[in-house]
Motif scaffolding. Structure first.
Motif, PDB file in Angstrom:
ATOM      1  N   TYR A 157       0.800  -1.236   0.000  1.00  0.00           N
ATOM      2  CA  TYR A 157       0.000   0.000   0.000  1.00  0.00           C
ATOM      3  C   TYR A 157       0.828   1.280   0.000  1.00  0.00           C
ATOM      4  O   TYR A 157       0.424   2.278  -0.574  1.00  0.00           O
ATOM      5  N   CYS A 159       2.745   4.208  -0.935  1.00  0.00           N
ATOM      6  CA  CYS A 159       2.980   4.785  -2.260  1.00  0.00           C
ATOM      7  C   CYS A 159       2.430   3.887  -3.376  1.00  0.00           C
ATOM      8  O   CYS A 159       2.914   3.926  -4.513  1.00  0.00           O
ATOM      9  N   VAL A 161      -0.159   1.964  -6.113  1.00  0.00           N
ATOM     10  CA  VAL A 161      -1.123   2.335  -7.154  1.00  0.00           C
ATOM     11  C   VAL A 161      -1.986   1.132  -7.495  1.00  0.00           C
ATOM     12  O   VAL A 161      -1.560  -0.016  -7.353  1.00  0.00           O
ATOM     13  N   GLY A 162      -3.198   1.409  -7.919  1.00  0.00           N
ATOM     14  CA  GLY A 162      -4.103   0.328  -8.302  1.00  0.00           C
ATOM     15  C   GLY A 162      -5.326   0.301  -7.402  1.00  0.00           C
ATOM     16  O   GLY A 162      -5.278   0.718  -6.235  1.00  0.00           O
ATOM     17  N   LYS A 165      -5.146  -1.045  -3.918  1.00  0.00           N
ATOM     18  CA  LYS A 165      -4.086  -0.542  -3.039  1.00  0.00           C
ATOM     19  C   LYS A 165      -4.254   0.909  -2.626  1.00  0.00           C
ATOM     20  O   LYS A 165      -3.856   1.294  -1.527  1.00  0.00           O
ATOM     21  N   ALA A 166      -4.801   1.738  -3.494  1.00  0.00           N
ATOM     22  CA  ALA A 166      -4.916   3.179  -3.217  1.00  0.00           C
ATOM     23  C   ALA A 166      -6.392   3.539  -3.089  1.00  0.00           C
ATOM     24  O   ALA A 166      -7.127   3.463  -4.065  1.00  0.00           O
ATOM     25  N   ARG A 169      -7.743   8.396  -3.621  1.00  0.00           N
ATOM     26  CA  ARG A 169      -6.778   9.290  -4.273  1.00  0.00           C
ATOM     27  C   ARG A 169      -7.411  10.603  -4.749  1.00  0.00           C
ATOM     28  O   ARG A 169      -6.761  11.648  -4.698  1.00  0.00           O
ATOM     29  N   ASP A 173      -5.787  14.158  -3.973  1.00  0.00           N
ATOM     30  CA  ASP A 173      -5.320  15.039  -5.028  1.00  0.00           C
ATOM     31  C   ASP A 173      -6.062  16.375  -5.016  1.00  0.00           C
ATOM     32  O   ASP A 173      -5.449  17.437  -5.215  1.00  0.00           O
ATOM     33  N   ASN A 190       1.710  11.489  -0.185  1.00  0.00           N
ATOM     34  CA  ASN A 190       1.951  10.084  -0.522  1.00  0.00           C
ATOM     35  C   ASN A 190       0.965   9.159   0.181  1.00  0.00           C
ATOM     36  O   ASN A 190       0.431   9.497   1.236  1.00  0.00           O
ATOM     37  N   GLY A 191       0.745   8.001  -0.430  1.00  0.00           N
ATOM     38  CA  GLY A 191      -0.047   6.954   0.204  1.00  0.00           C
ATOM     39  C   GLY A 191       0.764   6.328   1.322  1.00  0.00           C
ATOM     40  O   GLY A 191       1.986   6.207   1.228  1.00  0.00           O
ATOM     41  N   TRP A 198      -3.087   8.260   4.393  1.00  0.00           N
ATOM     42  CA  TRP A 198      -2.359   9.125   3.475  1.00  0.00           C
ATOM     43  C   TRP A 198      -1.560  10.143   4.261  1.00  0.00           C
ATOM     44  O   TRP A 198      -1.751  10.295   5.470  1.00  0.00           O
TER      45      TRP A 198
END
Ligand code: ADP
Ligand code: MN
Ligand code: MN
Ligand code: MN
Length: 356
Positions: A157, A159, A161-162, A165-166, A169, A173, A190-191, A198
């Motif tokens: 998890y 940082c 992506v997918g 996993k995230a 976002r 953002d 960052n994750g 986060w």
């Protein structure tokens, strides 16, 4: 909905002289945020030009019912990313009608330390890594976690992506962009290690401004999660067990640590921080003992330690700082729910003003 959106996006200032100022303050728990709006005759850029205001302290746990008025003093202005145009967010602190800071007003004593000539001369810089956890609104369980169950163990998890996993976002953002719009020096996001967790970083920011910016960034995060129908938690250990907690690592430097040979000054600062470990821990956030266990990249709450590049230490000095021989230190102890006014001013007081 389209009409509602149009009205929400209506820009005052395009058509009116008047602007809206959202006055923001810290509520009775010391972590909850409150705000209310007022109309001003025109745009303002200096908080000194703003009128004082008041609120009902008996409704925020900050004053008795029979003498409920609390006075708001405008201290810092940010651009309002929600209303845009010339509209503003105003970070305030709170006083009794007689002019005494109320007990939850931690900014007042922080400002005293930061306006001390010896502290001003050292130009203290702070970089705060604000971690937080997104929760599903109705079940208070982390975003992306199966209700009543757990995701796969930590590992993919941080940082990551997918879609597995995230989680969240878009919130992260939009918060990042809204903060930059507002004039907050967010240096990155960052994750985190725990899914649904986060981090954003604010800094380097000088003196009292670090606290003002963190509170403004927290406020914007509350507003964005409100729109998204998601909860934000600053609890330092939202989920017990083998899941990372949430901190607010506070990176710190002064003129003396940043200049050539500053490493000696960093070591002196660390020594002083060690001598006052217990006092600092007491002021570093509620429930931090659930987080500072000596596991999950933390140092045990009862022992002070420091190290180069050591994520299991109370204080970490980065490899870059060690190699350069000057730079900054990272106080890894503060919890995510800490008050940045308290933490930053205490670090400055201990390392610059205090004579052991
Ligand atoms: P970590 O490697 O611990 O995850 P981050 O990159 O998340 O660190 O955060 C480091 C923070 O420290 C950033 O906000 C950065 O702006 C800040 N920082 C960098 N240099 C200094 C300095 N000299 N003094 C204080 N803060 C600094
Ligand atoms: Mn970080
Ligand atoms: Mn982190
Ligand atoms: Mn860190």
């Amino acid at each position: 909905m389209a009409l509602l959106n149009n009205l929400v996006n209506l820009h005052l200032g395009d058509s009116t002289e008047k602007i809206i100022a959202e006055y923001i303050w810290i509520g009775g728990s010391g972590v909850d945020m409150r705000s209310k709006a007022r109309t001003l005759p025109g745009s303002v850029s200096d908080p000194k030009e703003l009128p004082k205001w008041n609120y009902d302290g008996s409704s925020t746990g900050q004053a008795p019912g029979e003498n409920s008025e609390v006075i708001l003093h405008p201290e810092a202005i940010f651009k309002d990313p929600f209303r845009r145009g010339s509209n503003i967010l105003v970070i305030c602190d709170a006083y009794t009608p007689a002019g005494e800071p109320i007990p939850t007003n931690k900014r007042f004593s922080a400002e005293k330390i930061f306006s001390h000539p010896n502290v001003i001369a050292e130009e203290p810089w702070f970089g705060i890594e604000q971690e937080y956890t997104l929760l599903q609104r109705d079940v208070h369980w982390p975003l992306g976690w199966p209700i009543g169950g757990f995701p796969r163990p930590q590992g993919p998890y941080y940082c990551g992506v997918g879609a597995d996993k995230a989680f969240g976002r878009d919130i992260v953002d939009s918060h990042y962009k809204a903060c930059l719009y507002a004039g907050i020096s967010v240096s990155g996001v960052n994750g985190e290690v725990m899914p649904g967790q986060w981090e954003f970083q604010v800094g380097p920011a000088v003196g009292i401004s670090a606290g003002d910016q963190i509170w403004a960034a927290r406020y914007i995060l509350e507003r964005i999660t409100e729109i998204a129908g998601v909860l934000v938690s600053f609890d330092p250990k939202p989920i017990q067990g083998d899941w990372n907690g949430a901190g607010a690592h506070t990176n710190y430097s002064t003129k003396s640590t940043r200049r050539n040979g500053g490493m000696d000054e960093i070591k002196r600062a660390i020594e002083k921080l060690g001598l006052r470990h217990r006092e600092h821990i007491t002021a570093y956030g509620e429930g931090n003992e659930r987080r500072l266990t000596g596991r999950h990249e933390t140092a045990d709450i009862h022992t002070f330690s420091w190290g180069i590049a050591d994520r299991g230490a109370s204080i970490r000095v980065g490899r870059e700082t060690e190699m350069a021989g000057n730079g900054y230190l990272e106080d890894r102890r503060p919890a995510s729910n800490m008050d940045p006014y308290v933490v930053t001013s205490m670090i400055a007081e201990t390392t610059i003003l205090w004579k052991p």
